[in-house]
Design an enzyme around this catalytic site. Structure first.
Site, short mmCIF file in Angstrom:
data_model
loop_
_atom_site.label_atom_id
_atom_site.label_comp_id
_atom_site.label_asym_id
_atom_site.label_seq_id
_atom_site.Cartn_x
_atom_site.Cartn_y
_atom_site.Cartn_z
N HIS A 321 0.85 -1.19 0.00
CA HIS A 321 0.00 0.00 0.00
C HIS A 321 0.88 1.24 0.00
CE1 HIS A 321 -2.11 3.22 2.40
NE2 HIS A 321 -2.96 3.04 1.42
N ASN A 322 0.55 2.20 -0.89
CA ASN A 322 1.34 3.44 -0.99
C ASN A 322 2.84 3.12 -0.97
OD1 ASN A 322 -1.03 4.83 -1.14
ND2 ASN A 322 -0.83 5.89 0.82
N GLU A 351 1.68 -0.04 -5.63
CA GLU A 351 0.72 1.05 -5.86
C GLU A 351 1.44 2.31 -6.30
OE1 GLU A 351 -3.02 3.25 -3.61
OE2 GLU A 351 -1.64 2.00 -2.47
N ASP A 353 0.36 6.31 -6.95
CA ASP A 353 -0.61 7.40 -6.90
C ASP A 353 -0.14 8.51 -7.82
OD1 ASP A 353 -2.27 6.16 -5.16
OD2 ASP A 353 -1.51 7.16 -3.37
N HIS A 366 1.40 11.14 -2.14
CA HIS A 366 0.12 10.94 -1.46
C HIS A 366 -0.64 12.26 -1.52
CE1 HIS A 366 -2.14 9.11 2.21
NE2 HIS A 366 -2.77 8.93 1.07
N GLU A 400 -3.47 4.61 -9.12
CA GLU A 400 -4.51 5.52 -8.65
C GLU A 400 -4.37 6.80 -9.49
OE1 GLU A 400 -6.98 5.17 -6.59
OE2 GLU A 400 -6.47 3.09 -6.14
#
Length: 994
Positions: A321-322, A351, A353, A366, A400
């Site tokens: 995650h992230n 991931e 973003d 983020h 994302e």
């Protein structure tokens, strides 16, 4: 041939030059996050095992193990170097050493480019020398040095103990060494061993050879010596027949030949005379038991051992995650290095973003926070470089997308140009188009997970609108930082100070929210659950949030969404094939080729309300679970409940070391750490309730009988509750079963006072497991304190990866520390749980069995632990309560143990071969192998028939040896004094009793 020989000689000469130069040492500048560097003298130690430097306040701890080095990079590539202006240092003089599990960097600047190249070349030579060994083989080298081989390891210990450097040890220096090694022997006993070892003319001191003899006396294992005597018919060595019988009876190996036994003797026996006599002495036996052959982890599981041809939805897939973040979710650094680290550690879903960046370049960070920004192009280049270094199984790129159409096209361009054929799925063979392809068919491929244009949009359209809610937008509106630029400077300063002030130890309590994160400096920082409140309160004081009170915690107020749809580029949409990202939460709706994302909160709610539907939902499509947006400190949730429901992509914060990541590592280690673990068949077809007390009625359960025998080289806790008191530890072992709710249970041994060097517990812990395929077994070692307990170390292992028999459990990250156990696994049928099963069987239960059977000359091929498993729970004796010191209260959720005999049917046959691979057969039947579980077995009902007199006696509570029985195992009484030893051996055995 001459050319090859010349090349080898040149390589050897270069290696010698590098080693000599590195051992002589070099003065270099160590760069840090601040503006100033530190001038230090770096050198390679005499054993070529670690890099050291001086001056340092860490003294002997100022070192980096060669085994821990992951990569050596030339030039100014690390983030630390990027902080310095161009021209600050000559790139030819710069290099970075990445080491440890978290890829910490040591960034150095030498005085000349030649010195830098010497260190880079030398380090790569040293790394190449171990690059073909697996991690366990690396550990073997360290273990064999300390304390068993009287070579480099003994020399290193001798040098550290020789405080005045006179080449000999006085009795005071030896006593100080004993304290350092965590050994609390009576002074008179130490003096006696010292006197026996002091044989030269220089009385009162020990030279190196004398110290080796003293060290051997001190470190000879009593438990292993007694085990050897049992199978050697009271000889002080094992011949090939003795060794064969031990391997077959205790270690559950089959097809053991004399040739294989001779290979063991030639490899592990240090005494040349014993080798000539084809005998394995106590030193050789100890070396063998401490080698990878004696490890609890199944060596076959270091390689891929499961069927990889099933659809993707039939696998658990390790996920991050992230991925780009180094620390918390609000203020930490974003680094491309994190992608290389997680991919090389086995992660298969990362991931990214993506946001609009300056100059038309998309960036990764983020969103709506104060985290730093990195280029999307750099991230993709890093993924392309490291995606398939460790294994070729597919990588899922979870994008994302928050970019404009223009920058989306730039993203698609970079993906196509950099990843190239890795994105081409036209060659993927998929027999059933309604199912996802398999990991095997997708080898070397990268799957893009993201939004996709609807089918009703014209193919000529370069863009289209998609629902904003189709995405798993992990940044809830109520957690977005507004006016970030206005508060960035003051918030960074205050939050950085808070992080530095809140270094709290990572607790092992599964209900504790405390975690360890990795800030931008690369050092570990510990944060407590109160951090969430502190951060939100700080941001509230800066007018970033409005924080109404809700259920005792502060949460930001919810703002309405400003848009319901977003523009999506056709170029980016076309890259999404099998992994369309949706935000669907209706688990009763079945859709193939989609990835549904759930926050941990939503997934937990579904798991409680619709567990069977959720399990069925995950049989056909992928589910991704991500942490709650309120975990701003990058803490991790417990992944096990979601694995229980068949969720494939359980995403964790890899920067936060602790219990949850340890569980994750243990799970995926069971299949060669390739990032994919096959689900049990019952999770891929059919339906059951994972929360039920009897989730799989009618199926056999597994009974795990763990004999916790002894510990070796247990260190003092890093952060004792009472500070650095210098006291010798009082260790005890806790074993925890983690799996289905009905299987979750923990038990602990008694406390051994003042002994971290070789504590003896000799306790049996019994557990019931309904679904071993998804169960993890966790070993924890604690130091008992009057006011609590201090964490020493842990090792977590998948149930199916455990080997039967006598095994060493090496604590993770503490290579020389281990606990010695005996593992037995039996089949049980009927409804039974850990609450009704005997939680532990103390040594006092077996004392009345007598020791005669232990030392009979011809032990039969039967292991008593498989029969001891039939012992049902009854009230502990008074002596048992006295012997069993506990260090903490039992978990509140545990029910009291029921008395009496539960109405169950028991099969007490020993199926300890669970550790062996069930997914493939060994081709060469002549090679030693482990017994496989019989396919058609019919457990005998407990109330009707018992398989042999031993089980019958134990089950009825009549603890006496049957008239015709002899025992081929010593697992139930290793700590008892053997009165029937011959005098010649009894005297030696007495010297081992500490």
């Amino acid at each position: 041939m001459l050319q090859i020989l010349d090349a080898l000689l040149c390589c050897l000469a270069l290696w010698l030059v590098c080693m000599n130069s590195m051992q002589a040492g070099t003065q270099m500048i160590k760069l840090r996050g601040g503006s100033k560097g530190l001038v230090r003298f770096y050198y390679l130690d005499e054993h070529k095992s670690c890099i050291r430097w001086r001056p340092s306040r860490k003294n002997e701890k100022a070192k980096i193990s060669i085994d821990s080095i992951q990569e050596v990079c030339e030039g100014k590539q690390s983030e630390i170097f990027q902080r310095y202006a161009d021209g600050s240092f000559d790139p030819n003089c710069c290099f970075s050493i990445y080491y440890g599990d978290h890829m910490e960097s040591l960034d150095l600047v030498s005085s000349s480019g030649e010195e830098a190249r010497t260190w880079i070349t030398g380090l790569k030579y040293l790394m190449a020398g171990i690059s073909d060994e697996d991690s366990l083989s690396k550990r073997q080298r360290t273990r064999d040095q300390y304390p068993l081989e009287l070579g480099k390891g003994c020399q290193q210990t001798f040098d550290e103990a020789d405080k005045n450097g006179d080449g000999s040890l006085s009795i005071n220096e030896v006593l100080q060494l004993m304290h350092k090694l965590n050994v609390n022997l009576p002074r008179q006993k130490v003096k006696q061993m010292f006197k026996e070892a002091d044989t030269d003319d220089n009385q009162g001191t020990l030279g190196f050879d004398e110290f080796c003899a003293f060290y051997k006396m001190m470190s000879t294992r009593r438990d292993l010596y007694l085990l050897m005597l049992t199978y050697s018919n009271h000889k002080d060595y094992l011949d090939t027949e003795d060794l064969k019988r031990f391997l077959e009876i205790e270690q559950k190996m089959t097809n053991v030949t004399k040739e294989h036994c001779l290979e063991i003797i030639n490899q592990f026996e240090p005494c040349l005379e014993n080798k000539k006599q084809e005998a394995l002495g106590i030193d050789g036996f100890t070396n063998y038991m401490r080698s990878p052959s004696g490890d609890i982890f199944n060596p076959e599981h270091y390689q891929v051992n499961q069927d990889m041809s099933q659809p993707l939805s039939h696998y658990f897939i390790t996920s991050s995650h992230n991925t780009y973040l180094m620390g918390d979710q609000l203020m930490s650094q974003s680094r491309v290095d994190m992608y290389s680290w997680v991919l090389q550690s086995g992660c298969r879903c990362v991931e990214v973003d993506c946001w609009d960046g300056p100059d038309g370049e998309p960036i990764v960070h983020h969103g709506y926070t104060l985290t730093s920004k990195i280029l999307f192009k750099d991230v993709i280049e890093t993924i392309n470089k490291y995606a398939f270094i460790k294994n070729e199984y597919p990588v899922i790129l979870s994008i994302e997308n928050h970019c404009s159409v223009i920058q989306q096209k730039k993203m698609a361009q970079y993906l196509i140009e950099i990843l190239g054929d890795k994105l081409d799925l036209s060659s993927v063979h998929n027999e059933d188009p309604t199912k996802l392809p398999s990991p095997e068919s997708l080898k070397g491929k990268i799957l893009v997970k993201g939004k996709k244009l609807p089918a009703n949009i014209s193919e000529d359209a370069e863009e289209g609108e998609v629902s904003d809610e189709d995405s798993a937008d992990e940044i809830d509106d109520d957690c977005k930082l507004m006016n970030g630029d206005r508060v960035e400077n003051i918030a960074k300063k205050k939050l950085d100070s808070l992080i530095k002030e809140s270094k709290i130890r990572d607790c092992e309590d599964p209900n504790n929210f405390t975690v360890t994160t990795l800030p931008s400096s690369g050092k570990l920082s510990h944060k407590s659950d109160i951090k969430k409140v502190i951060i939100f309160t700080l941001l509230y004081s800066l007018h970033v949030f409005t924080l109404p009170c809700k259920v005792g915690l502060f949460f930001p107020s919810r703002m309405s969404r400003q848009k319901k749809t977003m523009k999506l580029s056709r170029a980016l949409s076309d890259l999404v094939k099998y992994t369309k990202s949706v935000g669907i939460h209706d688990v009763e709706t079945e859709r193939n080729w989609q990835v549904s994302s759930f926050s941990e909160t939503k997934a937990h709610q579904i798991l409680q309300q619709k567990p069977e539907q959720y399990l069925h939902f995950n049989q056909h499509q992928l589910s991704r679970i991500y942490p709650s947006s309120y975990r701003v400190d990058s803490s991790n949730y417990n992944p096990q409940p979601f694995w229980n429901a068949g969720c494939q992509l359980v995403a964790l914060n890899y920067q936060s070391e602790g219990r949850m990541l340890q569980l994750n590592r243990a799970k995926f280690s069971a299949n060669g750490n390739c990032g994919y673990v096959l689900k049990p068949k019952c999770m891929c077809q059919g339906v059951f309730n994972p929360n039920s007390e009897d989730p799989l009625p009618g199926q056999l359960k597994k009974q795990l009988v763990l004999r916790i025998i002894s510990g070796q080289q247990l260190p003092k806790p890093r952060d004792s509750m009472l500070g650095d008191r210098g006291e010798i530890i009082d260790p005890f072992v806790e074993v925890e079963i983690i799996g289905l709710p009905v299987d979750c249970y923990k038990e602990q041994t008694r406390v051994v006072d003042d002994n971290g060097f070789n504590p003896m517990w000799e306790e049996t812990l019994v557990f019931m497991v309904h679904m071993p395929e998804i169960t993890l077994v966790r070993f924890l070692v604690w130091d008992h304190d009057p006011i609590g307990r201090d964490f020493i170390g842990q090792r977590t292992i998948a149930f199916k990866s455990m080997m039967p028999g006598y095994r060493h459990v090496y604590l993770e990250g503490i290579e020389e520390a281990s606990i010695f156990v005996h593992v037995a696994i039996n089949d049980i049928c009927g409804k039974v749980s850990n609450d009704t099963w005997a939680p532990s069987l103390h040594i006092t239960h077996f004392i009345t069995l007598g020791l005669k059977g232990l030392f009979l000359r011809n032990p039969k091929q039967a292991s008593l632990d498989s029969h001891a498993a039939g012992q049902l729970h009854r009230k502990h004796s008074f002596s048992s309560h006295i012997l069993r010191r506990t260090a903490s209260a039992p978990t509140k959720s545990q029910k009291k143990n029921k008395k009496g005999f539960p109405e169950i049917a028991i099969d007490t046959k020993d199926n300890s071969s669970e550790g062996a691979s069930e997914d493939r057969e060994l081709e060469d039947s002549s090679q030693p192998r482990f017994e496989q579980e019989p396919e058609n077995t019919s457990p005998l009902p407990f109330k009707r028939q018992l398989p042999n007199p031993v089980s019958r006696s134990l089950a009825l509570g009549v603890l006496k040896a049957p008239r015709d029985a002899t025992y081929g195992t010593v697992s139930h009484s290793l700590c008892q004094l053997p009165h029937q030893l011959p005098k010649s051996l009894k005297k030696y055995y007495d010297t081992l009793r500490i």
